[in-house]
Design a protein around this motif. Structure first.
Motif, mmCIF file in Angstrom:
data_model
loop_
_atom_site.group_PDB
_atom_site.id
_atom_site.type_symbol
_atom_site.label_atom_id
_atom_site.label_comp_id
_atom_site.label_asym_id
_atom_site.label_seq_id
_atom_site.Cartn_x
_atom_site.Cartn_y
_atom_site.Cartn_z
ATOM 1 N N ASP A 166 0.829 -1.207 0.000
ATOM 2 C CA ASP A 166 0.000 0.000 0.000
ATOM 3 C C ASP A 166 0.868 1.265 0.000
ATOM 4 O O ASP A 166 1.980 1.264 0.499
ATOM 5 N N GLU A 170 -2.659 5.848 1.185
ATOM 6 C CA GLU A 170 -3.711 4.830 1.310
ATOM 7 C C GLU A 170 -3.782 4.332 2.749
ATOM 8 O O GLU A 170 -4.874 4.100 3.284
ATOM 9 N N LYS A 174 -7.108 4.419 4.958
ATOM 10 C CA LYS A 174 -7.725 3.222 5.533
ATOM 11 C C LYS A 174 -7.730 3.283 7.054
ATOM 12 O O LYS A 174 -8.661 2.798 7.697
ATOM 13 N N LYS A 177 -10.564 5.481 8.094
ATOM 14 C CA LYS A 177 -11.831 4.767 7.946
ATOM 15 C C LYS A 177 -12.027 3.805 9.118
ATOM 16 O O LYS A 177 -13.121 3.706 9.689
ATOM 17 N N LEU A 178 -10.951 3.109 9.482
ATOM 18 C CA LEU A 178 -10.987 2.169 10.598
ATOM 19 C C LEU A 178 -11.332 2.894 11.898
ATOM 20 O O LEU A 178 -12.079 2.393 12.731
ATOM 21 N N SER A 226 1.077 -2.238 4.435
ATOM 22 C CA SER A 226 -0.077 -3.114 4.618
ATOM 23 C C SER A 226 -0.111 -3.702 6.033
ATOM 24 O O SER A 226 -1.145 -3.749 6.691
ATOM 25 N N LYS A 229 -1.335 -1.288 8.709
ATOM 26 C CA LYS A 229 -2.797 -1.183 8.703
ATOM 27 C C LYS A 229 -3.406 -2.337 9.500
ATOM 28 O O LYS A 229 -4.301 -2.134 10.330
#
Lengths: 357, 145
Positions: A166, A170, A174, A177-178, A226, A229
């Motif tokens: 990622d 990004e 993310k 959003k989480l 990644s 995240k």
């Protein structure tokens, strides 16, 4: 020479007029972020359609602000990659039509190189023509990209490191959003992090050799976000779910998460700068708006290494950087014809027109 | 055909399982990859690409929608992510159906449920579920013969 630049590689529809590669006469941007905010992400179809309906008014506004008419335009420049293909094609087709109708040259511009060039708009592009500043290392960091680009004075720009999963932007999106704190992720995480303790939680610094895993040499200058995240997800699960985090716990989480990203970007950039023996470091791209990242690089890039940070207004996508860079291609006689195509992926090596030899 | 079901116990296990699946898959296949955040889709995608002979970096298509990888003999791997796509009409406006119809390609698509209406019949469905820390349960449904 006045170049009209067009940029539609992702969210922004932008048109700009730049004189002689440096003086920005106008820079008009229609951002679609506000419209997309309610969806928690960019909706590409909307993006492509919006470009179509926005491009004419945006150009009219750019012309009006610059005090120029279409007859004053000496060339048309357009971002033709990398980016979202349908979005790129709107800008490219428009640019082709415009160049034909005005009878002026057309120049396709690499979005990455434009970001690097944008660092010197409104300031001093002559920096790019001085021996002592080469080689240069640019950290280009945004929603779609995280890359280290080595620019030699021979005119070769080579990607020496990139994300293997990622992009940093990004990861911010993310994470936001989480944590259920909005969109776009970068600014909302930064704001939330202001009241937090960045050392409170220890999020992983992937591919730095610090997480207990030995670092494969081929990934020395690559990035990976990644796992970060995923680590945030587990962290939130342990605390009862990301959307439930609030108050100090939320602030500390955002601050520690942001710290992990900034830390990795800083470490990798410095390591690459030393390894390649560069003379200057450039920070650009949308995530370069992040204040902790700017401050941290300023604090750690020490003389004789020079640091150039893109002005915030040219960090996010704009067309001034496109029109500005095009000037040097024209000067070098490198103009395109109407068969110029759009491309989605970044080539490993590109030629820059601001080389010395 | 009954779905295959098996467990993996590490990232490298998951990557190898994806590698094996990709190395046997016929061209013209579409693979829908499902899994929650953190399930291991990134790892699976990387193994899958390696299994088809891709040596390049396999980076996220979330922002770009599609990452195209050239393979030997003019074949392709298309790695799609519909995370930012609202519905199948939006996908059609982008020509996503053309990727699904390419017989010289293998398509790996994440968040395929957003475009369920336009998914082809020759569809493999892979589900990755995190059971605990490093353990994953992977289910593979094959298309009807």
């Amino acid at each position: 020479m006045i170049v009209l630049g067009i940029e539609t590689s992702c969210d922004e529809t932008a048109v700009s007029l730049v004189k002689d590669g440096a003086t920005v006469l106008s820079s008009s941007v229609a951002s679609q972020i506000a419209r997309h905010a309610e969806f928690g992400g960019v909706i590409p179809e909307l993006a492509a359609r919006e470009h179509l309906s926005a491009i004419n008014p945006v150009m009219s506004k750019a012309l009006e602000l610059s005090g120029c008419s279409l007859n004053d335009i000496d060339a048309v420049a357009v971002t033709n990659g990398p980016g979202l293909m349908p979005a790129l094609l709107v800008g490219l087709s428009f640019a082709k039509g415009l160049a034909v109708s005005l009878g002026v040259p057309l120049i396709g511009i690499n979005h990455f190189l434009a970001h690097i060039y944008g660092t010197f708009l409104d300031s001093d592009p002559s920096i790019l023509f001085k021996h002592e500043n080469y080689p240069m290392l640019a950290l280009v960091v945004s929603g779609g990209h995280t890359a280290l680009v080595l620019v030699g004075q021979d005119g070769n720009a080579q990607v020496v490191g990139t994300t293997i999963d990622d992009a940093a932007g990004e990861a911010f999106d993310k994470a936001a959003k989480l944590l259920n704190i909005g969109y776009p992720g970068g600014p909302v995480i930064e704001k939330t992090a202001q009241k937090g303790d960045a050392a409170k939680f220890d999020f992983p610094r992937s591919l730095t050799g610090r997480s207990g895993k030995s670092l494969d040499e081929k990934n020395r200058f690559n990035f990976s976000f990644s796992g970060l995240k995923t680590s945030l997800l587990y962290h939130c699960e342990r605390l009862g779910g990301g959307e439930k985090l609030e108050g100090q716990l939320l602030y500390d989480t955002a601050a520690s998460f942001q710290e992990a990203i900034v830390d990795v970007l800083r470490m990798k950039t410095l390591d690459a700068a030393r390894f390649f023996g560069v003379s200057s470091v450039i920070l650009c791209g949308g995530v370069a708006c992040n204040n902790p990242l700017r401050e941290r690089l300023e604090a750690t890039v020490k003389a004789p290494l020079r640091l150039f940070i893109s002005p915030k207004k040219y960090c996010t996508d704009n067309a001034a950087m496109v029109a500005g860079l095009a000037f040097y291609y024209i000067k070098a006689g490198q103009v395109d014809n109407l068969s110029v195509d759009a491309y989605a992926r970044l080539p490993e090596i590109s030629r820059v027109p601001f080389c010395i030899s | 055909m009954t779905p295959e079901k098996f467990k993996t116990y590490s990232e490298s296990d998951t990557e190898k399982a994806a590698f094996r699946m990709a190395s046997q898959i016929p061209f013209g296949s579409v693979v829908a990859l499902h899994g929650n955040l953190g399930a291991g889709k990134t790892v699976f995608a990387r193994g899958f690409a390696r299994g088809l002979g891709v040596s390049q970096v396999v980076s996220s298509p979330t922002f770009t929608l599609v990452q195209e990888y050239p393979l030997k003999n003019n074949k392709w791997l298309y790695h799609l992510d519909m995370y930012r796509i609202d519905n199948y009409r939006a996908a059609l406006a982008f020509g996503v159906d053309e990727y699904f119809e390419d017989k010289d390609a293998v398509v790996l698509v994440e968040w395929a449920e957003r475009v369920a209406e336009i998914l082809p019949e020759n569809l493999f469905i892979v589900n990755i579920r995190r059971i605990e820390d490093d353990t994953r349960e992977i289910t593979v449904e094959h298309p009807a013969p």
